[in-house]
Motif scaffolding. Structure first.
Motif, PDB file in Angstrom:
ATOM      1  N   VAL A 181      -7.257  -6.103   2.246  1.00 14.55           N
ATOM      2  CA  VAL A 181      -6.545  -4.851   2.369  1.00 14.55           C
ATOM      3  C   VAL A 181      -7.602  -3.627   1.655  1.00 14.55           C
ATOM      4  O   VAL A 181      -7.635  -2.579   2.249  1.00 14.55           O
ATOM      5  N   VAL A 182      -7.934  -3.971   0.400  1.00 12.01           N
ATOM      6  CA  VAL A 182      -8.785  -3.056  -0.258  1.00 12.01           C
ATOM      7  C   VAL A 182     -10.149  -2.666   0.583  1.00 12.01           C
ATOM      8  O   VAL A 182     -10.203  -1.601   0.708  1.00 12.01           O
ATOM      9  N   VAL A 183     -10.678  -3.555   1.239  1.00 12.36           N
ATOM     10  CA  VAL A 183     -11.893  -3.482   1.949  1.00 12.36           C
ATOM     11  C   VAL A 183     -11.396  -2.589   3.282  1.00 12.36           C
ATOM     12  O   VAL A 183     -12.211  -1.440   3.496  1.00 12.36           O
ATOM     13  N   ARG A 184     -10.089  -2.937   3.881  1.00 14.57           N
ATOM     14  CA  ARG A 184      -9.824  -1.966   5.014  1.00 14.57           C
ATOM     15  C   ARG A 184      -9.586  -0.763   4.734  1.00 14.57           C
ATOM     16  O   ARG A 184      -9.905   0.271   5.337  1.00 14.57           O
ATOM     17  N   GLU A 185      -8.861  -0.385   3.402  1.00 13.59           N
ATOM     18  CA  GLU A 185      -8.817   0.986   3.112  1.00 13.59           C
ATOM     19  C   GLU A 185      -9.766   1.645   2.538  1.00 13.59           C
ATOM     20  O   GLU A 185      -9.991   2.714   2.826  1.00 13.59           O
ATOM     21  N   LEU A 186     -10.666   1.153   2.099  1.00 14.10           N
ATOM     22  CA  LEU A 186     -12.042   1.598   1.615  1.00 14.10           C
ATOM     23  C   LEU A 186     -12.830   2.112   2.901  1.00 14.10           C
ATOM     24  O   LEU A 186     -13.806   2.953   2.756  1.00 14.10           O
ATOM     25  N   GLU A 187     -12.706   1.205   4.106  1.00 13.34           N
ATOM     26  CA  GLU A 187     -13.516   1.829   5.087  1.00 13.34           C
ATOM     27  C   GLU A 187     -12.712   2.379   6.153  1.00 13.34           C
ATOM     28  O   GLU A 187     -13.561   3.051   7.084  1.00 13.34           O
ATOM     29  N   LYS A 188     -11.750   3.069   5.633  1.00  9.80           N
ATOM     30  CA  LYS A 188     -11.014   4.087   6.464  1.00  9.80           C
ATOM     31  C   LYS A 188     -11.773   5.361   6.722  1.00  9.80           C
ATOM     32  O   LYS A 188     -12.401   5.910   5.551  1.00  9.80           O
TER      33      LYS A 188
ATOM     34  N   VAL B 194       0.759  -1.182  -0.084  1.00  7.92           N
ATOM     35  CA  VAL B 194       0.007  -0.047   0.136  1.00  7.92           C
ATOM     36  C   VAL B 194       1.116   1.343   0.310  1.00  7.92           C
ATOM     37  O   VAL B 194       1.661   1.160   1.027  1.00  7.92           O
ATOM     38  N   ASP B 195       0.660   1.987  -0.904  1.00  9.91           N
ATOM     39  CA  ASP B 195       1.314   3.461  -0.850  1.00  9.91           C
ATOM     40  C   ASP B 195       0.141   4.599  -1.232  1.00  9.91           C
ATOM     41  O   ASP B 195       0.182   4.748  -2.368  1.00  9.91           O
ATOM     42  N   GLY B 196      -0.205   5.026  -0.098  1.00 10.67           N
ATOM     43  CA  GLY B 196      -1.335   5.926  -0.343  1.00 10.67           C
ATOM     44  C   GLY B 196      -2.472   5.243  -0.680  1.00 10.67           C
ATOM     45  O   GLY B 196      -2.930   4.519  -0.122  1.00 10.67           O
ATOM     46  N   GLN B 197      -2.968   5.826  -2.088  1.00 13.37           N
ATOM     47  CA  GLN B 197      -4.145   5.223  -2.547  1.00 13.37           C
ATOM     48  C   GLN B 197      -3.971   4.211  -3.553  1.00 13.37           C
ATOM     49  O   GLN B 197      -4.809   3.836  -4.330  1.00 13.37           O
ATOM     50  N   LEU B 198      -2.494   3.960  -3.906  1.00 13.95           N
ATOM     51  CA  LEU B 198      -2.246   2.923  -4.726  1.00 13.95           C
ATOM     52  C   LEU B 198      -2.068   1.561  -3.873  1.00 13.95           C
ATOM     53  O   LEU B 198      -1.270   1.550  -2.959  1.00 13.95           O
TER      54      LEU B 198
END
Length: 230
Positions: free
Chosen positions: A223-230, A204-208
């Protein structure tokens, strides 16, 4: 939690340029993110460069790599039907998504890197501070994306993708369009690979968000789900 909108982009290409082998979408690289998003009740759109059918790489259906989630989806006629009628990028290019996710498979090496519609969509996604994710060979779709300032989007970023040794293990290094690992490094990225080839690695690097190989599919979805739920 607000409902998220996810666009998953898959390939239309079903064989290598040589014609020696079939290729297409690597199934688990779609099924895990699809399953995770469905469980959340999020809206999922599956698109491809041309629209219509996305072929499944027969290698991804072999018993050794066909995990439980992928097997369940493969045996679901509704899901398989969805893969025969994907939307085209032109149909979805003006829509807004919380995440654009590039699923892999060797087919993507042919129809992702030079697709200008895809490049525009990814640039806008990134510049709007929204998540752009790619796994395995799908990472090739990030290669030629330039930002409004003319810089490559991935320059200076921590990125992973299917590495050259893994290509050797997959017995496809004489078939592929290009060396993905070398091409990524030419863009001035910080290449991050798993210590052991063919094991899960998500960066993960920022939104990439990038995943190295098919064995990263499950972790990538988490990881994508986690980042989207932040």
């Amino acid at each position: 939690m607000m409902m998220k909108k996810i666009l998953i982009i898959v390939t239309n290409v079903d064989q290598y340029a040589s014609g020696n082998f079939k290729t297409g979408l690597w199934l688990s690289e779609l099924t895990h993110i699809y399953h995770a998003a469905k469980e959340k009740g999020w809206q999922i759109t599956i698109a491809s460069p041309k629209g219509g059918n996305t072929p499944i790489d027969p290698e991804s259906l072999k018993p050794l790599v066909l995990d439980e989630i992928s097997k369940r989806h493969y045996e679901n006629p509704d899901f398989i039907n969805e893969l025969t009628r994907t939307k085209s990028l032109n149909e979805v290019k003006n829509e807004s998504f919380d995440c654009i996710y590039l699923a892999g498979g060797h087919g993507t090496m042919y129809d992702f890197p030079d697709n200008t519609t895809l490049q525009t969509m990814l640039r806008e996604q990134y510049e709007n501070n929204k998540i752009a994710a790619a796994i395995c060979h799908g990472v090739g779709g990030l290669l030629n994306v330039k930002l409004s300032n003319g810089e490559y989007m991935i320059k200076g970023k921590n990125i992973t993708g299917f590495d050259w040794f893994e290509e050797t293990l997959a017995r496809r290094k004489n078939e592929v369009q290009f060396n993905l690992e070398a091409a990524l490094k030419e863009r001035g990225i910080h290449y991050k690979k798993a210590f052991i080839p063919m094991t899960s690695n998500v960066v993960v690097d920022g939104q990439l968000i990038t995943g190295q190989n098919p064995f990263s599919s499950k972790e990538m979805a988490k990881v994508v789900v986690r980042e989207l739920e932040k």
